[in-house]
Design an enzyme around this catalytic site. Structure first.
Site, mmCIF file in Angstrom:
data_model
loop_
_atom_site.group_PDB
_atom_site.id
_atom_site.type_symbol
_atom_site.label_atom_id
_atom_site.label_comp_id
_atom_site.label_asym_id
_atom_site.label_seq_id
_atom_site.Cartn_x
_atom_site.Cartn_y
_atom_site.Cartn_z
ATOM 1 N N ASN A 9 0.865 -1.175 0.000
ATOM 2 C CA ASN A 9 0.000 0.000 0.000
ATOM 3 C C ASN A 9 0.903 1.227 0.000
ATOM 4 O O ASN A 9 1.468 1.587 1.030
ATOM 5 C CB ASN A 9 -0.901 0.004 1.233
ATOM 6 N N GLY A 13 2.915 4.656 5.464
ATOM 7 C CA GLY A 13 4.320 4.902 5.778
ATOM 8 C C GLY A 13 4.914 6.128 5.131
ATOM 9 O O GLY A 13 6.137 6.306 5.132
ATOM 10 N N GLY A 68 -5.591 -1.909 8.145
ATOM 11 C CA GLY A 68 -6.632 -2.085 7.133
ATOM 12 C C GLY A 68 -6.154 -2.912 5.959
ATOM 13 O O GLY A 68 -6.878 -3.776 5.447
ATOM 14 N N THR A 69 -4.917 -2.671 5.507
ATOM 15 C CA THR A 69 -4.355 -3.429 4.392
ATOM 16 C C THR A 69 -4.087 -4.869 4.800
ATOM 17 O O THR A 69 -4.318 -5.802 4.015
ATOM 18 C CB THR A 69 -3.049 -2.768 3.900
ATOM 19 N N ASP A 274 -12.061 0.099 11.244
ATOM 20 C CA ASP A 274 -12.910 0.691 10.210
ATOM 21 C C ASP A 274 -14.375 0.362 10.483
ATOM 22 O O ASP A 274 -14.689 -0.662 11.093
ATOM 23 C CB ASP A 274 -12.515 0.175 8.817
#
Length: 300
Positions: A9, A13, A68-69, A274
């Protein structure tokens, strides 16, 4: 040929994502015959990439990103007939699963320390037709977390969640929840329910000290509150870690169940940070469902 997929993603970062991607690719190439790198462009990409890797029967899938990723990567593999081994390099704000697996929160260090021989089984939670790896939260405080601004999350990290929660405390609302857990039914009054899989929730690594990544249990905490003062009294018990019920908190474990509001109103859940499905929800544990790469030495 031993293949691995690395899903990155690039928005996680900051500007260092590209640098970490190159380091990870180099490290993985020392263990695998071929490393395929794919970058996400939108929500759902990581889940789709992982799903395709399972269908192609790749040896391993790695994710580089935030919670989330990582959730998406796991969701793409969950309940597939063939499931590759799973690994990840954390780039997010909280990184609860990394904490639970003793993976360094420093991306460069996590990459350098990666060892293909360090694996463990991992439980996965299922909520309706979706999956979670850390926590499902329901009620007043989770509603506040759902409302955390993305910019605040980036600036303040996990502190952003507590700033938002503090704002909501004055509006604490108690709900009548109907629980049907492992065939046992009860109705409770509470402002907040937490269903966790690991010891780390919201970056607090001792919130559920008895929870293990592969114990085959869902760990439920709920606050015994009907007023703001009741909620405030429960905070010290939460912060010191919950391994049994107290006057302010209830703690129990289960493997499958349903949670609904007694009056059948709708209330959104928060799943791994989320917004998730609204109540009612069906939850179950997928025990020791994935083989995952962990840190060099597991925490005692």
């Amino acid at each position: 040929m031993k293949q691995a997929l690395l899903i990155v993603n690039p928005s996680s970062g900051g500007e260092k994502a590209k640098e970490f991607k190159e380091l990870a690719e180099k490290k993985l190439n020392s263990f695998f015959d071929q490393v395929i790198v794919k970058e996400t462009e939108k929500q759902g990409d990581a889940k789709q990439f992982a799903y395709e890797a399972a269908k192609q029967q790749m040896d391993s899938v790695f994710v580089m990103g935030g919670d989330g990723t990582v959730n998406e990567g796991i969701s793409g593999l969950a309940e597939q007939e063939y499931r590759p081994k799973f690994g990840f390099f954390p780039l997010g704000t909280v990184n609860d699963l990394a904490r639970a697996l003793n993976i360094s929160l420093d991306p460069e260090e996590a990459i350098q320390e990666f060892d293909i021989n360090q694996t463990t089984d991992l439980d996965i939670g299922k909520i309706n037709d979706s999956y979670f790896m850390n926590v499902v939260a329901i009620g007043t405080i989770p509603e506040a977390v759902n409302n955390v601004d993305v910019e605040d999350k980036t600036k303040l990290g996990k502190l952003a969640y507590f700033v938002s929660a503090a704002k909501e405390l004055a509006n604490t609302q108690s709900y009548s929840f109907h629980l049907n857990l492992d065939g046992k039914e009860e109705t409770i009054e509470s402002s907040t329910l937490l269903i966790g899989l690991t010891n780390s929730i919201g970056g607090f690594e001792s919130l559920l000290p008895e929870a293990e990544v592969n114990d085959g249990k869902l760990h439920l905490i709920y606050i015994k509150d009907q007023s703001l003062w009741d909620t405030v009294k429960a905070v010290p018990d939460l912060l010191k870690g919950v391994d049994n019920s107290t006057n302010n908190l209830a703690y129990l474990t289960f493997s499958e169940g349903k949670i609904a509001l007694k009056n059948e109103e709708r209330l959104a859940t928060n799943v791994d940070g989320d917004e998730g499905d609204s109540l009612p929800v069906h939850l179950k544990i997928l025990s020791q469902h994935l083989l995952v790469y962990r840190g060099i030495s597991e925490k005692e």
